[in-house]
Design a protein around this motif. Structure first.
Motif, PDB file in Angstrom:
ATOM      1  N   PRO A  51       0.954 102.196 -47.127  1.00  0.00           N
ATOM      2  CA  PRO A  51       2.199 101.706 -46.531  1.00  0.00           C
ATOM      3  C   PRO A  51       1.909 100.729 -45.395  1.00  0.00           C
ATOM      4  CG  PRO A  51       1.740 103.937 -45.753  1.00  0.00           C
ATOM      5  CD  PRO A  51       0.623 103.575 -46.695  1.00  0.00           C
ATOM      6  N   ASP A  54       2.862 101.023 -41.664  1.00  0.00           N
ATOM      7  CA  ASP A  54       2.147 101.936 -40.775  1.00  0.00           C
ATOM      8  C   ASP A  54       0.844 101.340 -40.249  1.00  0.00           C
ATOM      9  OD1 ASP A  54       3.980 103.985 -40.750  1.00  0.00           O
ATOM     10  OD2 ASP A  54       3.147 104.999 -42.497  1.00  0.00           O
ATOM     11  N   GLY A  55       0.592 100.064 -40.532  1.00  0.00           N
ATOM     12  CA  GLY A  55      -0.666  99.453 -40.107  1.00  0.00           C
ATOM     13  C   GLY A  55      -0.635  98.968 -38.669  1.00  0.00           C
ATOM     14  N   THR A  63      -3.102  95.247 -40.602  1.00  0.00           N
ATOM     15  CA  THR A  63      -4.214  95.946 -41.244  1.00  0.00           C
ATOM     16  C   THR A  63      -3.667  97.190 -41.931  1.00  0.00           C
ATOM     17  OG1 THR A  63      -5.733  95.168 -39.546  1.00  0.00           O
ATOM     18  CG2 THR A  63      -6.433  97.053 -40.842  1.00  0.00           C
ATOM     19  N   PRO A  65      -3.212 100.796 -43.233  1.00  0.00           N
ATOM     20  CA  PRO A  65      -3.693 102.020 -42.590  1.00  0.00           C
ATOM     21  C   PRO A  65      -4.671 102.822 -43.449  1.00  0.00           C
ATOM     22  CG  PRO A  65      -1.443 102.330 -43.353  1.00  0.00           C
ATOM     23  CD  PRO A  65      -1.773 100.873 -43.546  1.00  0.00           C
ATOM     24  N   LEU A  66      -4.721 102.572 -44.738  1.00  0.00           N
ATOM     25  CA  LEU A  66      -5.596 103.419 -45.546  1.00  0.00           C
ATOM     26  C   LEU A  66      -7.045 102.936 -45.587  1.00  0.00           C
ATOM     27  CD1 LEU A  66      -3.388 104.759 -48.482  1.00  0.00           C
ATOM     28  CD2 LEU A  66      -3.716 105.626 -46.175  1.00  0.00           C
ATOM     29  N   ASN A  68      -8.044  99.529 -44.386  1.00  0.00           N
ATOM     30  CA  ASN A  68      -8.283  98.352 -43.532  1.00  0.00           C
ATOM     31  C   ASN A  68      -8.299  96.990 -44.209  1.00  0.00           C
ATOM     32  OD1 ASN A  68      -8.358  99.967 -41.293  1.00  0.00           O
ATOM     33  ND2 ASN A  68     -10.589 100.165 -41.285  1.00  0.00           N
ATOM     34  N   VAL A  70      -6.690  93.463 -44.607  1.00  0.00           N
ATOM     35  CA  VAL A  70      -5.855  92.734 -43.651  1.00  0.00           C
ATOM     36  C   VAL A  70      -5.013  91.698 -44.403  1.00  0.00           C
ATOM     37  CG1 VAL A  70      -5.879  91.212 -41.635  1.00  0.00           C
ATOM     38  CG2 VAL A  70      -7.563  93.056 -41.835  1.00  0.00           C
TER      39      VAL A  70
END
Ligand code: SRM
Ligand SMILES: Cc1cc2nc3c(=O)[nH]c(=O)nc-3n(C[C@H](O)[C@H](O)[C@H](O)COP(=O)(O)OP(=O)(O)OC[C@H]3O[C@@H](n4cnc5c(N)ncnc54)[C@H](O)[C@@H]3O)c2cc1C
Ligand code: SF4
Ligand code: FES
Lengths: 112, 809
Positions: A51, A54-55, A63, A65-66, A68, A70
């Protein structure tokens, strides 16, 4: 044709943060940069579905969240060695409100 | 002769009349109304008048003689109250005047924030000479001034009042000053400069009321702060003065709507200046108004002219604050940044590039090249071939590409290389010729680059140019691509220069990006909050999602929730509450973890605040199962039940967990307390593991059982529980203050050595106490229940914005 829809005040998104927007056709992540611009990207990372809302937001990128990856806000392209792309949607701020282009969001359903 | 009436004798109409009289003297008989009891003056220069650098007489642009020479009928001090379009007359207090053509040039009115007390005497806006004189008079009595609004006008007012001896505080709603013209980094430098001249700056400050009985006495902020004030200056913005036009039934958007010939919806009425709205654009600086004035003069004379808005640039007229901003920072596809920082000189420059052209520029501290950059922006020049040296300005363009080595080689021996320690090039070269052949040796012998470390690159270049091929650069790992600094350099820099905000570090550490990346920002956030717990505010947006949402993200984007079970002890009531929550939120998996607690896995983001609220209501805090912070303290049953137990290991574990929870650390920290050397709590492989023995407590540190397997090393043995807790806390605090972000304690201890740690935590009692006190200060801020806080204040952030309705059509 562009039909701008108001999704809420800019203040509802923290600077360098994001907000998830659910549409009947999937989720869109609306980002606010440190310079108070807004961008909208498909919320699903092409790698393994992370998702993006959520980065961590930096410059004009987020980036995932899981793992990285970008993604650039303006092109939706994965940066560096990773390859992949997420859809981008027109978004803008007017009078402190965040607007998304409804027509484009709908067009996506027809394309999908 | 045709009759021209002009409403407003400001800078726009003034310029328009000059053009008109220069081109066709005698074409019109002009009547000029002005609400102010004077003619046109250079409004921009009010700030130098306020600060005392200029007098009013020096800023008058049109004096009585000029108006007389051009036969202008002046109706100064008389506001126009109405325009009667049917009869083609304007109505003023002293009677009507007929027009053939009418120009509205009413400028704009300061915006007044609608708070109680805004009408009290002593509350002033900043727009005209009367406001300026009122401020000069008020400042004569000394006292305190509060300026609301940290934009161009507010800061010029603040600087002027400060020069006149008042105590000045600037309140600004946004996170940094002049946010419309400056980015965060430049805003930070500006703030620092203003603070150096004694102006207090409060950002994110929202005014709730202005207090006072029969004149202003104080300003009340939303957070309850009260600031005493003898004078309040409101400078929060302006809005076009459109009342006459609206009443006359002209088309008005945010300003008076005009076409490219400055014509309003009535063909005989024109508008110019800040009161207009051109295709949705408003104007607040004089450059475009002068263009408008020219176009209007031509139009009035029947010539063809078209108004085209151009790029704008801003400078702040506060002596000593050198800043410049121009162009567009708003959205646009494919934008890139080029950032240059010189921490030593307090210089910051940023260019925003799009499609091989500069579209925006911000400079602070050195604006010498600003005109050149502005020219590049205005012309949309192609900069693709200049890219590498672009940020250095025009001096570097066109010649051979710059070789940094040549530049260093050319420096004279007395050139200063290390600003912190005052080491010049000659000293370094002498050390190198004396045998210092690498950075460490030069550092040890000359102290160059031994403080903030920002000159490390230069010192290496001196080494390279002196040694030639004999120099091999030691591979140092910078934090990330945003900076050349290592984690160690960065921690030293933050402490030695007392850097207390991210923009401060970005500047001092010569960051190459505007606001870092996902690698450096979390590290930086930790370093700042660990070093300045009271001054720095934790930045959620610089935290990985787990720490931002206080729950662990799963591979499908859901989260896990893991209520704390102090020392692994729970109760039937707690278990029932967990079971109820699992039922209520349809939790797919309930698992007993390796850390002696229960994990609820697969919770949806939007359910998080509700599930936490339920657990909170049952007396539990959700656990930091995700954090770079204290995780769990595993315990065994100890003396409570076990026939071999020597001490109350469960009790000590609970005390430790209650003392340490909530603290943020470089990496996660796990503890265990076993009741005897049989070690059922596996304490010999923890970050801190305590083994109870008959004579007291053996404290081991720096164990590992994750990616590496390592037995703890003995920090010390103590007799009492209090000492065991004291040693543990002191160890954790030393780790917090010194370790590199994402080094577990075992990695950090391997770098600094266990003896170094023992000296501080065990032997030096004063240092031990300092560490414990520092930890207590930090806990006073950070030992809080973030879940309860998010339920209270941020639950909105967990909900997606729902647009499922819109596409149904
Ligand atoms: C839930 C749990 C496994 C379980 O079901 O038992 C667990 C689950 C995870 N562990 Fe662990 N670890 C769990 C106990 C452990 C233990 C045993 C212990 O704590 O006694 C270890 C070995 C001891 C240690 O920490 O050294 C352990 C060593 C790791 C490591 C390796 C750390 C290292 O420095 O070597 C990681 C990776 C990391 O943190 O970078 C990790 C990372 C993770 C993460 C957080 C991975 C991630 O970032 O998403 C897993 C989250 C799962 C999830 O979706 O929630 N987990 N993990 C355990 C939670 C304990 C608790 O109650 O808080
Ligand atoms: C302190 C200060 C510093 C500034 N610094 C800069 C700067 O550094 N750079 C820059 O580019 N710009 C600066 N500006 C902005 C600049 O001064 C304005 O953009 C410019 O003056 C606007 O010109 P104007 O003719 O539209 O309006 P004004 O100059 O405001 O003139 C409008 C006139 O109309 C009169 N009026 C209004 N209503 C009526 C009525 N009903 N009847 C009769 N008369 C009426 C007003 O009294 C006023 O005199 C600054 C402004 C201030 C206040
Ligand atoms: S060992 Fe830990 S990190 Fe690895 S899969 Fe299991 S829970 Fe996840
Ligand atoms: S799912 Fe986004 S990087 Fe793997």
């Amino acid at each position: 044709m562009t039909t701008w829809i108001d999704i809420g005040p800019l203040d509802a998104i923290p600077p360098r943060g994001a907000r998830k927007v659910t549409t009947p056709l999937g989720c869109v992540a609306v980002f606010r940069t440190g310079a108070d611009e807004v961008y909208a990207l498909e919320n699903r990372c092409p790698h393994k579905g992370g998702p993006l809302a959520d980065g961590i937001v930096h410059g004009h990128a987020v980036t995932c969240p899981l793992h990285n990856w970008v993604f650039d806000f303006t092109t939706g392209e994965a940066q560096g060695a990773d390859t992949g792309r997420v859809a981008t949607y027109p978004a803008r701020v007017e009078g402190g409100r965040v607007l998304l282009d409804a027509a484009r969001l709908q067009a996506r359903s027809q394309a999908a | 002769m045709k009759k021209l009436v002009v409403i407003g004798a400001g800078m726009a109409s003034g310029r328009m009349l000059e053009e008109l009289f220069d081109t066709a003297p005698g074409a019109y008989a002009v009547t000029l109304f002005n609400a102010e009891p004077r003619g046109n003056y250079n409004r921009i220069m009010l700030s130098p008048v306020l600060s005392g650098e200029k007098s009013y007489a020096e800023i008058v642009t049109h004096d009585d003689a000029w108006y007389a020479a051009n036969a202008v009928t002046c109706r100064f001090g008389e506001a126009v109250t109405r325009i009667d379009r049917a009869r083609k007359v304007v109505v003023g207090a002293q009677g009507e005047v007929p027009y053939d053509q009418l120009v509205i040039a009413t400028g704009s009115a300061p915006f007044i924030i609608p708070v109680p007390g805004r009408d009290l005497p002593g509350v002033i806006t900043y727009r005209d000479l009367d406001d300026t004189n009122a401020m000069i008079e008020a400042s004569g009595k000394g006292g305190s001034a509060v300026v609301i609004g940290g934009g161009l006008l507010g800061l010029e007012a603040a600087a002027g009042l400060r020069l006149r001896g008042m105590e000045v505080t600037v309140l600004h709603l946004s996170g940094h000053l002049m946010e419309r013209q400056l980015d965060e980094a430049a805003g930070f430098l500006l703030r620092r400069d203003l603070e150096h001249r004694g102006i207090k700056v409060m950002t994110k400050a929202s005014t709730t009321a202005i207090l006072g009985d029969d004149r202003v006495e104080a300003v009340l902020l939303e957070d309850g702060t009260t600031l005493p004030a003898d004078l309040v200056v409101m400078a929060v913005g302006i809005r076009p003065e459109t009342r006459l036009a609206t009443d006359a039934g002209l088309e008005v958007a945010r300003g008076i709507a005009i076409d490219a010939q400055m014509r309003t919806s009535d063909p005989d009425i024109f508008a110019v200046g800040e009161c207009v709205d051109f295709n949705g654009q408003l104007f607040g600086l004089v450059a475009p108004l002068y263009d408008q004035a020219k176009v209007l003069a031509q139009t009035l004379l029947g010539a063809e002219a078209v108004f085209v808005p151009k790029e704008l640039s801003t400078k702040l007229k506060v002596t000593g604050c050198d800043l410049f901003s121009a162009g567009d920072f708003a959205e646009g596809p494919n934008r890139e940044d080029i950032v240059f920082r010189d921490p030593g000189r307090g210089v910051y420059k940023r260019l925003v590039i799009e499609d091989d052209a500069i579209i925006g520029a911000v400079m602070y501290g050195d604006t010498a090249d600003s005109n050149w950059f502005f020219g590049q922006i205005r012309d949309g020049a192609d900069i693709s071939t200049l890219r590498d040296t672009l940020i250095f300005g025009p001096a570097f363009q066109g010649g051979a590409p710059v070789d940094p080595m040549a530049a260093v080689a050319a420096l004279p021996p007395e050139a200063e290389i290390c600003g912190c320690n005052g080491v010049c090039k000659g000293t370094i070269v002498a050390a190198i010729n004396g045998g210092a052949s690498d950075l460490a040796a030069v550092k040890a012998q000359t102290k160059a680059s031994a403080s903030c470390g920002t000159c490390t690159g230069l010192v290496e270049q001196v080494l390279a140019s002196t040694l030639g091929d004999r120099f091999t650069r030691k591979a140092v790992q910078p934090v990330c691509g945003c900076t050349e600094l290592t984690h160690e350099d960065l921690r030293r820099l933050i402490k030695s220069q007392s850097l207390k905000s991210m923009p401060a570090v970005w500047q001092a550490g010569a960051w190459k990006t505007p606001d870092g990346c996902h690698v450096c920002r979390p590290a930086l956030n930790f370093y700042l909050l660990a070093d300045w717990p009271l001054e720095y505010r934790d930045d959620l947006q610089s935290r990985f999602i787990n720490e931002r949402k206080h729950a662990n993200i799963q591979k499908d984007g859901t989260f896990s929730v893991m209520p704390r079970m102090w020392g692994g002890i729970t109760t039937p009531d707690e278990l029932r509450a967990i079971a109820d929550a699992a039922d209520k939120f349809a939790v797919p998996t309930v698992k007993v973890t390796g850390g002696q607690r229960i994990d609820l896995l697969g919770v949806k983001s939007e359910d998080l605040p509700a599930i936490w609220a339920d657990l909170n209501a049952a007396g539990m805090v959700s656990g930091h199962a995700y954090s770079k912070g204290l995780r769990t303290v595993k315990t065994c049953v100890g003396t409570d039940h076990c026939r071999f137990g020597t001490q109350d290991s469960t009790g000590l574990g609970i005390k430790l967990e209650k003392a340490l929870w909530g603290s943020w650390t470089p990496h996660k920290v796990k503890l265990a307390v076993s009741g005897c050397p049989r070690n059922c709590a596996e304490a010999t492989c923890k970050d801190v593991g305590i083994i109870c023995v008959d004579s007291g407590f053996q404290i081991g540190v720096a164990g590992a059982a994750g990616m590496d397997l390592k037995e703890t090393e003995r920090l010390g043995q103590v007799e009492t529980e209090e000492e065991a807790i004291a040693l543990t806390i002191a160890f954790v605090q030393l780790y917090r203050e010194n370790a590199k972000y994402l080094d577990r304690p075992y990695k950090w201890v391997a770098k600094v050595g266990l003896d170094w740690v023992k000296e501080r935590v065990v032997d030096d009692l004063a240092e031990r106490q300092r560490l414990i006190d520092a930890f207590a200060v930090s806990q006073s801020v950070y030992q809080k229940d973030p879940w309860a806080e998010h339920v209270r204040e941020r639950s909105e952030q967990y909900k997606p914005v729902n647009l499922s309705g819109f596409a149904a059509e």
